[in-house]
Structure formats: C-alpha cells, structure tokens
Design an enzyme around this catalytic site. Structure first.
Site, PDB file in Angstrom:
ATOM      1  N   LYS A   1       0.865  -1.248   0.010  1.00  0.00           N
ATOM      2  CA  LYS A   1       0.157   0.067  -0.069  1.00  0.00           C
ATOM      3  C   LYS A   1       0.821   1.354  -0.261  1.00  0.00           C
ATOM      4  CE  LYS A   1      -3.812  -2.405   2.338  1.00  0.00           C
ATOM      5  NZ  LYS A   1      -4.305  -2.995   3.392  1.00  0.00           N
TER       6      LYS A   1
ATOM      7  N   GLN B   1      -4.553  -1.518   9.874  1.00  0.00           N
ATOM      8  CA  GLN B   1      -4.444  -2.977   9.121  1.00  0.00           C
ATOM      9  C   GLN B   1      -4.765  -4.060  10.024  1.00  0.00           C
ATOM     10  OE1 GLN B   1      -3.094  -3.357   5.794  1.00  0.00           O
ATOM     11  NE2 GLN B   1      -3.956  -5.810   6.374  1.00  0.00           N
TER      12      GLN B   1
ATOM     13  N   ASP C   1     -11.010   2.641   4.065  1.00  0.00           N
ATOM     14  CA  ASP C   1     -11.220   1.356   3.881  1.00  0.00           C
ATOM     15  C   ASP C   1     -12.821   0.971   3.812  1.00  0.00           C
ATOM     16  OD1 ASP C   1      -9.573  -0.558   3.848  1.00  0.00           O
ATOM     17  OD2 ASP C   1      -9.174  -0.799   6.000  1.00  0.00           O
TER      18      ASP C   1
END
Ligand code: NAD
Length: 292
Positions: free
Chosen positions: A53, A97, A120
């Site tokens: 990412k 994460q 997200d």
C-alpha cells in the site's frame, strides 16, 4: 470454449494511472493526498500488504506514511494514535491494518476513525451510506474493485443473476449492496456456510463471485456455461512442485472453471491488485472532499 481472462493487474494499472493524474491535479490546487497506514504487531502477511500500500500510494504521488506499533500496544494507545490522525489536516485517509492483536477490539478502532477519513469503508456510517445508496461515503475496497473489473470488462450486469458466496462485512455483504443498486441492477443471491445445495445456486449465476476462503471449492461443474466468474479467494496451499512448497490459489478450481466460464479472474492477478487501486482512489476522493 476457453474463458477470457479478466486481467486485474492491467485494469488496476489503468486505475492507478487515473489516480496519479488526479493527484497531480489536486497538487495544483495545493493539496497533496495523504494516506497513513497503522500496522500493529509483526504479522508477516500484514507487513507485506502494508508495504504494498505504501509503495503504491507513493508511486501515485501521494504523501504516504506507515506508523508501526509493537504487538503489545494497548487499545487506548492505538485509539490515541487514531485520534491524532483524525485531527491531522495533512492526513486524508486512515487505514488500520487488520487483524489486530487480541487485546484490541477491531470494531472499537474502526468506529474511532472519522468516517470522512475511513478509506477502507468499514465505518458503520460508510456501510450505512452504501446500503441506502448514498454515494458520498467510502465503499470497501475489494468489492468496489470487483465492480470496476466487471464494468471495465464490459460485463452486462442489468437484470443478471449474480450469486455471491460469502457474507463477510468486508467482501460478501458490501458486494451484495453494490450489485443490487442502480449502477449494477443485478438480481442478487448471497450464499454462505449454511446454504443448502450450494451448486443449485451457483449453476444459476450469470455472474458468480466467490469469497469463501476455501481453496478451489468451486469446480467447473458448478458453473453455468458462459458465466462470468470472479474469484476473490486467496489461499496458500501445499504444493511440492514449487520451490517454497506452497502455491497461491483462489476459491475457484481454475483449470476446470476456465473451460465453462466466458470470463474469469486468475489468482493471483485478478481481484488482488484491484484492492490497492481502490484504496488509492478512495484516498484521492477523501482529499478532494477536504477542499469543500
Ligand atoms: P471470511 O472468512 O470473513 O468469510 C467467508 C465467508 O464464506 C463466510 O461468510 C462463510 O459463511 C462463507 N463460507 C465459508 N465456507 C463456505 C462454504 N463451504 N460454502 C458457502 N459459503 C462458505 O472471509 P473474507 O474476509 O470475506 O475473505 C474471503 C476470501 O477472500 C479469503 O480467501 C480472503 O483471503 C480473500 N480476500 C481477498 C482479498 C483480495 O484483495 N483479493 C480481500 C479480502 C479477502
């Protein structure tokens, strides 16, 4: 008939180029889109995802940062970091994460991220906006990426029978919401671990989306001839013929499915690259909105 491959790597590269163009345009208006990823602990797979990412956001010209915290981090310590990022005007997107160490409740953390930085798309506000069809929220990156794959491969979704296998909050449920709505207009069935006669459902599908996390569970005989098959699964299975002793495979048995489907995503190189591309796209949108 051999199915046409839906090349997620190539489609993701196009989206990343579009994102880079949008980043350059935003910079002329004085905004550098900023994505901060928080990684707690030293899980090897998570570390790999996070560095992917970071690399991708840098390549698109964004300001990218990763905050690495020890596995012993308490929930309060992590929430304090999230609050700092919430308040930081240079940070447009925040991603914590998953999975998190067991002392931390993931839902509490997700709810702490301000919805307009939740790139997200996991915050209940964004999930709710998706369900009611409001387009000013953020959509979970993997299902959003699947829709892009379908649209950019010219798949006709209107009125199609779409069958999803899996009902998770990050893939199956948002996938169903996206497919049933205006832009897609599909008729949606969601199957899960308690579904009776799974094959009866999969054999009806014009579009079959598999996100169960069960290696090669969908075989060619479970697929309607000419169907479009999207394999979200990512499984590492033993394989003595490989140097590592393992190989990566999807939830679809590719060798048999490719003879029945009209279009199919490979694993790797299908849905996977789209997830990061959509994360970048969401971050650019977050930065654009910060101007208003
Ligand atoms: P999950 O474990 O949260 O959910 C799996 C779902 O599949 C559950 O709803 C369960 O009911 C259903 N299921 C399990 N076994 C089944 C069976 N035998 N028949 C029917 N349904 C069954 O998983 P997830 O987070 O949604 O991920 C699913 C898969 O997608 C995993 O392999 C994961 O690694 C992969 N994934 C890939 C990406 C990507 O970027 N490519 C992103 C997210 C998830």
């Amino acid at each position: 008939m051999l199915a046409e491959l839906i090349d997620g790597k190539a489609i993701a590269a196009v989206i990343r180029a579009e994102v880079a163009r949008d980043v350059a345009e935003l910079m002329t208006r004085g905004v550098v889109p900023g994505l901060t990823v928080v990684l707690v602990g030293d899980d090897a797979a998570s570390a790999t995802y996070v560095s992917g990412k970071e690399k991708a956001s840098r390549a698109a010209g964004m300001a990218s940062a990763t905050i690495r915290l020890p596995a012993t981090t308490s929930q309060d310590e992590l929430l304090a970091v999230v609050e700092q990022l919430n308040a930081d005007r240079a940070v447009h997107g925040i991603l914590v994460q998953m999975p998190l160490p067991s002392q931390i409740d993931p839902d509490t953390v997700i709810r702490h991220i301000v919805p307009h930085k939740d790139v997200d798309g996991f915050h209940p506000v964004n999930v709710g906006k998706l369900l009611i069809g409001h387009t000013d929220g953020f959509v979970s990156c993997t299902p959003a990426g699947v829709i892009e794959l379908l649209v950019r491969s010219g798949v006709q979704m209107r009125g199609a029978e779409a069958v999803i296998i899996g009902r998770s909050n990050i893939v199956g449920k948002p996938m169903a919401a996206l497919l049933m709505q205006g832009r897609s207009d599909a008729t949606v069935t969601v199957c899960h671990s308690r579904t009776r006669d799974l094959a009866a459902h999969t054999r009806r599908a014009d579009i079959l989306i598999v996100a169960a996390g069960r290696a090669e569970m969908i075989t060619g005989d479970m697929i309607k001839p000419g169907a479009v098959v999207i394999d979200v699964g990512m499984n590492r299975v033993p394989d003595a013929t490989r140097a590592l002793g393992t190989r990566l495979c999807g939830d679809v048995h590719f060798a048999s499915a490719v003879n029945v489907a009209s279009k199919i995503t490979p694993v790797p190189g299908g849905v996977g690259p789209m997830t990061i591309a959509m994360l970048l796209k969401n971050t650019v949108r977050a930065a654009e909105r910060s101007l208003h």
